[in-house]
Write a protein that holds these residues in place. Structure first.
Motif, PDB file in Angstrom:
ATOM      1  N   ALA A  49      -0.629 -12.178 -10.520  1.00  0.00           N
ATOM      2  CA  ALA A  49      -1.141 -10.965 -11.160  1.00  0.00           C
ATOM      3  C   ALA A  49      -1.710  -9.995 -10.125  1.00  0.00           C
ATOM      4  CB  ALA A  49      -2.213 -11.326 -12.192  1.00  0.00           C
ATOM      5  N   ASP A  50      -2.396 -10.527  -9.118  1.00  0.00           N
ATOM      6  CA  ASP A  50      -2.990  -9.663  -8.087  1.00  0.00           C
ATOM      7  C   ASP A  50      -1.915  -9.036  -7.205  1.00  0.00           C
ATOM      8  OD1 ASP A  50      -5.536 -10.308  -9.012  1.00  0.00           O
ATOM      9  OD2 ASP A  50      -5.701 -12.045  -7.684  1.00  0.00           O
ATOM     10  N   VAL A  51      -0.880  -9.795  -6.892  1.00  0.00           N
ATOM     11  CA  VAL A  51       0.223  -9.260  -6.090  1.00  0.00           C
ATOM     12  C   VAL A  51       0.901  -8.111  -6.837  1.00  0.00           C
ATOM     13  CG1 VAL A  51       2.572  -9.792  -5.281  1.00  0.00           C
ATOM     14  CG2 VAL A  51       0.665 -11.289  -4.664  1.00  0.00           C
ATOM     15  N   ARG A  52       1.124  -8.280  -8.125  1.00  0.00           N
ATOM     16  CA  ARG A  52       1.719  -7.194  -8.922  1.00  0.00           C
ATOM     17  C   ARG A  52       0.803  -5.970  -8.951  1.00  0.00           C
ATOM     18  NH1 ARG A  52       5.960  -7.760 -12.680  1.00  0.00           N
ATOM     19  NH2 ARG A  52       4.824  -6.441 -14.135  1.00  0.00           N
ATOM     20  N   GLU A  53      -0.495  -6.216  -9.016  1.00  0.00           N
ATOM     21  CA  GLU A  53      -1.442  -5.100  -9.012  1.00  0.00           C
ATOM     22  C   GLU A  53      -1.356  -4.318  -7.704  1.00  0.00           C
ATOM     23  OE1 GLU A  53      -6.277  -4.234  -8.924  1.00  0.00           O
ATOM     24  OE2 GLU A  53      -5.551  -6.237  -9.422  1.00  0.00           O
ATOM     25  N   VAL A  54      -1.334  -5.034  -6.584  1.00  0.00           N
ATOM     26  CA  VAL A  54      -1.258  -4.369  -5.278  1.00  0.00           C
ATOM     27  C   VAL A  54       0.062  -3.625  -5.134  1.00  0.00           C
ATOM     28  CG1 VAL A  54      -1.127  -4.745  -2.780  1.00  0.00           C
ATOM     29  CG2 VAL A  54      -2.842  -5.974  -4.140  1.00  0.00           C
ATOM     30  N   LEU A  55       1.174  -4.292  -5.435  1.00  0.00           N
ATOM     31  CA  LEU A  55       2.492  -3.674  -5.278  1.00  0.00           C
ATOM     32  C   LEU A  55       2.683  -2.490  -6.230  1.00  0.00           C
ATOM     33  CD1 LEU A  55       4.774  -6.838  -4.926  1.00  0.00           C
ATOM     34  CD2 LEU A  55       3.898  -5.367  -3.102  1.00  0.00           C
ATOM     35  N   GLY A  56       1.978  -2.526  -7.365  1.00  0.00           N
ATOM     36  CA  GLY A  56       2.136  -1.468  -8.358  1.00  0.00           C
ATOM     37  C   GLY A  56       1.209  -0.291  -8.175  1.00  0.00           C
ATOM     38  N   ASP A  57       0.411  -0.288  -7.107  1.00  0.00           N
ATOM     39  CA  ASP A  57      -0.586   0.768  -6.909  1.00  0.00           C
ATOM     40  C   ASP A  57      -0.460   1.399  -5.526  1.00  0.00           C
ATOM     41  OD1 ASP A  57      -2.775   2.418  -6.765  1.00  0.00           O
ATOM     42  OD2 ASP A  57      -4.253   0.901  -7.348  1.00  0.00           O
ATOM     43  N   PRO A  58       0.491   2.344  -5.360  1.00  0.00           N
ATOM     44  CA  PRO A  58       0.670   2.978  -4.044  1.00  0.00           C
ATOM     45  C   PRO A  58      -0.437   3.956  -3.677  1.00  0.00           C
ATOM     46  CG  PRO A  58       2.128   3.998  -5.641  1.00  0.00           C
ATOM     47  CD  PRO A  58       1.449   2.860  -6.354  1.00  0.00           C
ATOM     48  N   VAL A  59      -1.320   4.259  -4.633  1.00  0.00           N
ATOM     49  CA  VAL A  59      -2.427   5.176  -4.339  1.00  0.00           C
ATOM     50  C   VAL A  59      -3.497   4.463  -3.522  1.00  0.00           C
ATOM     51  CG1 VAL A  59      -4.261   6.600  -5.326  1.00  0.00           C
ATOM     52  CG2 VAL A  59      -1.982   6.575  -6.383  1.00  0.00           C
ATOM     53  N   ARG A  60      -3.900   3.273  -3.966  1.00  0.00           N
ATOM     54  CA  ARG A  60      -4.951   2.533  -3.236  1.00  0.00           C
ATOM     55  C   ARG A  60      -4.389   1.665  -2.117  1.00  0.00           C
ATOM     56  NH1 ARG A  60      -8.433  -0.991  -6.853  1.00  0.00           N
ATOM     57  NH2 ARG A  60      -6.412  -1.576  -7.716  1.00  0.00           N
ATOM     58  N   PHE A  61      -3.111   1.257  -2.253  1.00  0.00           N
ATOM     59  CA  PHE A  61      -2.486   0.391  -1.250  1.00  0.00           C
ATOM     60  C   PHE A  61      -1.271   1.136  -0.689  1.00  0.00           C
ATOM     61  CE2 PHE A  61      -4.603  -2.242  -4.404  1.00  0.00           C
ATOM     62  CZ  PHE A  61      -5.394  -3.061  -3.608  1.00  0.00           C
ATOM     63  N   SER A  62      -1.445   1.726   0.468  1.00  0.00           N
ATOM     64  CA  SER A  62      -0.468   2.676   0.998  1.00  0.00           C
ATOM     65  C   SER A  62       0.545   2.019   1.933  1.00  0.00           C
ATOM     66  CB  SER A  62      -1.210   3.777   1.760  1.00  0.00           C
ATOM     67  OG  SER A  62      -0.313   4.594   2.474  1.00  0.00           O
ATOM     68  N   GLU A 296     -11.353  -3.838  -4.838  1.00  0.00           N
ATOM     69  CA  GLU A 296     -11.714  -5.212  -5.181  1.00  0.00           C
ATOM     70  C   GLU A 296     -10.499  -5.896  -5.792  1.00  0.00           C
ATOM     71  OE1 GLU A 296     -14.615  -7.420  -8.333  1.00  0.00           O
ATOM     72  OE2 GLU A 296     -15.578  -5.923  -7.042  1.00  0.00           O
ATOM     73  N   VAL A 297     -10.136  -7.037  -5.219  1.00  0.00           N
ATOM     74  CA  VAL A 297      -9.011  -7.825  -5.717  1.00  0.00           C
ATOM     75  C   VAL A 297      -9.483  -9.272  -5.848  1.00  0.00           C
ATOM     76  CG1 VAL A 297      -6.644  -8.605  -5.315  1.00  0.00           C
ATOM     77  CG2 VAL A 297      -7.340  -6.323  -4.553  1.00  0.00           C
ATOM     78  N   ALA A 298      -9.290  -9.855  -7.029  1.00  0.00           N
ATOM     79  CA  ALA A 298      -9.709 -11.239  -7.294  1.00  0.00           C
ATOM     80  C   ALA A 298     -11.186 -11.458  -6.963  1.00  0.00           C
ATOM     81  CB  ALA A 298      -8.844 -12.223  -6.517  1.00  0.00           C
ATOM     82  N   GLY A 299     -11.994 -10.429  -7.222  1.00  0.00           N
ATOM     83  CA  GLY A 299     -13.427 -10.537  -6.966  1.00  0.00           C
ATOM     84  C   GLY A 299     -13.817 -10.377  -5.512  1.00  0.00           C
ATOM     85  N   VAL A 300     -12.845 -10.101  -4.646  1.00  0.00           N
ATOM     86  CA  VAL A 300     -13.101  -9.937  -3.211  1.00  0.00           C
ATOM     87  C   VAL A 300     -13.059  -8.457  -2.860  1.00  0.00           C
ATOM     88  CG1 VAL A 300     -12.275 -10.485  -0.883  1.00  0.00           C
ATOM     89  CG2 VAL A 300     -12.120 -12.207  -2.694  1.00  0.00           C
ATOM     90  N   ALA A 309      -1.597  -7.941   2.896  1.00  0.00           N
ATOM     91  CA  ALA A 309      -0.278  -8.562   2.767  1.00  0.00           C
ATOM     92  C   ALA A 309      -0.210  -9.311   1.450  1.00  0.00           C
ATOM     93  CB  ALA A 309      -0.016  -9.521   3.926  1.00  0.00           C
ATOM     94  N   CYS A 310       0.901  -9.192   0.761  1.00  0.00           N
ATOM     95  CA  CYS A 310       1.137  -9.940  -0.478  1.00  0.00           C
ATOM     96  C   CYS A 310       1.987 -11.168  -0.156  1.00  0.00           C
ATOM     97  CB  CYS A 310       1.864  -9.061  -1.492  1.00  0.00           C
ATOM     98  SG  CYS A 310       0.854  -7.700  -2.111  1.00  0.00           S
ATOM     99  N   ALA A 311       1.431 -12.348  -0.413  1.00  0.00           N
ATOM    100  CA  ALA A 311       2.157 -13.594  -0.143  1.00  0.00           C
ATOM    101  C   ALA A 311       3.132 -13.845  -1.292  1.00  0.00           C
ATOM    102  CB  ALA A 311       1.185 -14.754   0.021  1.00  0.00           C
ATOM    103  N   LEU A 312       4.356 -13.364  -1.153  1.00  0.00           N
ATOM    104  CA  LEU A 312       5.334 -13.441  -2.239  1.00  0.00           C
ATOM    105  C   LEU A 312       5.686 -14.882  -2.608  1.00  0.00           C
ATOM    106  CD1 LEU A 312       7.691 -10.459  -1.284  1.00  0.00           C
ATOM    107  CD2 LEU A 312       5.647 -10.448  -2.728  1.00  0.00           C
ATOM    108  N   PRO A 313       5.859 -15.812  -1.636  1.00  0.00           N
ATOM    109  CA  PRO A 313       6.129 -17.197  -2.029  1.00  0.00           C
ATOM    110  C   PRO A 313       4.992 -17.813  -2.848  1.00  0.00           C
ATOM    111  CG  PRO A 313       6.662 -16.852   0.287  1.00  0.00           C
ATOM    112  CD  PRO A 313       5.921 -15.636  -0.170  1.00  0.00           C
ATOM    113  N   ALA A 314       3.743 -17.508  -2.492  1.00  0.00           N
ATOM    114  CA  ALA A 314       2.605 -18.038  -3.251  1.00  0.00           C
ATOM    115  C   ALA A 314       2.579 -17.455  -4.653  1.00  0.00           C
ATOM    116  CB  ALA A 314       1.299 -17.733  -2.519  1.00  0.00           C
TER     117      ALA A 314
END
Length: 396
Positions: A49-62, A296-300, A309-314
């Motif tokens: 879910a967090d990886v999808r959030e990061v990949l889906g948000d080009p505004v905060r994650f450039s 903030e991602v996963a409370g971090v 970096a998004c760990a796609l295998p994980a």
């Protein structure tokens, strides 16, 4: 291997599986600060879910903000802009949107279907050559690598006799164990090659993708942008599919129950391809992101200008995506995996890659129903942006 090369956590594998530490990070932390290549600090995101959030948000994650590796040569801004031009993975909307909109029509499934007869012909020719040569053969060199190389050559209008040169340069570009100077030299060679191809196409546009872009968007795209687009598609279009074909074949050979199911029920091929994509996740992380603000991602809490970096295998082995996620099961059906990424940078060539695999895997096992590993054990390559096999000796 260069002295600075130490394999970061998100690139570590044990044969087909991601490093067990990645699963621990996913289960216990979600996000961990790790050391990446060249000593860079990287915030590693591991949950689906967090990886999808990061990949889906080009505004905060450039994608456009890029971290500069230590030792990279200083270049004038104009030169940096020239080298970045047309490289979709190095832009955010709206510039990314402008470029992608021009390319998307050529990568719809409907357009890809025009290539289907030619792909079947290419696959059959390589199977014929394998059969004529007789076992054992290296599946990587004789099947997995040349098929997608020839397909992308036809798509882009690249002469197939030039394939050895661009394969060598692509391999060097993606091989992080090589000194930076050698990789930069390969990039220079790749750009020079594509520049010459673009100039020829400008003079006489063909029916290929580069020719189409020149005819339909020639006034909107600079030559540097055409070079960037062509270079990216040439590398991405054969490296990824080639490694899926070889590694996917080995996975099926080592999971005989799954291969038997696919052989008995060939209608499962589409679902099988999706499951292999999910289970293997040969692209470790895709393009690194840089935060544009504290997030903030996963409370971090991750600070601004941090590398993510998004760990796609994980993510693709996350039990939140599928139960018993570490098991290869082609009966799952198609899933929402992130092997092709997600969001605005979702792999443009995904329809083509799927079609190649949906054609090549059944044809291979139908031609050689007794296919098996032979000779020395398969060799995996680790220090590479795309995970895969260096060789796979097979017999039948």
């Amino acid at each position: 291997m260069s002295d600075s090369a130490t394999l970061p956590l998100f690139m570590r594998r044990s044969l087909f599986d991601p490093d067990p530490e990645l699963a621990r990070v996913r289960e216990q932390e979600g996000v961990r600060r790790v050391t990446g290549m060249f000593g860079l600090d990287i915030w590693l995101v591991t949950r689906y879910a967090d990886v999808r959030e990061v990949l889906g948000d080009p505004v905060r994650f450039s994608n456009a903000r890029q971290a500069r590796p230590p030792g990279a040569p200083d270049m004038p801004e104009e030169e940096v802009a020239r080298l970045r031009a047309g490289h979709l993975l190095l832009f955010d909307p709206p510039e990314h949107t402008r470029l992608r909109r021009m390319l998307t029509p050529e990568f719809t499934m409907r357009r890809m279907r025009r290539l289907e007869p030619r792909i079947k012909e290419i696959v059959a020719q390589h199977l014929d050559a394998m059969q004529a040569a007789g076992p054992p053969v290296d599946l990587v060199a004789s099947f997995a690598l040349p098929i997608p190389s020839l397909v992308i050559c036809e798509l882009l209008g690249v002469p197939y006799e030039d394939r050895a040169g661009f394969q060598e340069r692509s391999s060097k570009l993606l091989d992080l164990s090589l000194p930076l100077e050698e990789r930069l030299e390969a990039r220079t060679g790749a750009r020079a090659y594509m520049s010459a191809l673009v100039e020829r196409s400008r003079a006489e546009p063909g029916d290929d993708l580069i020719g189409m872009l020149i005819r339909e968007h020639g006034d909107d795209l600079t030559s540097d942008e055409l070079v960037g687009i062509g270079s990216l598609l040439l590398v991405a279009g054969h490296e990824t599919t080639a490694n899926m074909l070889s590694t996917g074949t080995l996975a099926l050979l080592r999971h005989t129950d799954q291969l038997e199911l696919l052989t008995k029920e060939p209608g499962r091929i589409n679902a099988a391809v999706e499951e292999l994509l999910r289970w293997l996740s040969i692209v470790h992380s895709g393009t690194l992101k840089v935060t544009t603000a504290e997030v903030e991602v996963a409370g971090v809490r991750i600070p601004e200008n941090a590398i993510v970096a998004c760990a796609l295998p994980a993510a693709n082995r996350d039990p939140a995506l599928v139960p018993d996620a570490d098991r290869l099961d082609i009966g799952r059906g198609e899933l929402g995996h992130v092997a092709f990424g997600h969001g605005v940078h979702h792999c443009l060539g995904a329809p083509l890659a799927r079609m190649e695999m949906q054609i090549a895997f059944p044809a291979l096992f139908e031609r050689f129903p007794g296919l098996r590993e032979a000779g020395p054990p398969a060799g995996f390559r680790s220090f590479n942006l795309v995970y895969g096999l260096t060789s796979l000796q097979v017999a039948w």
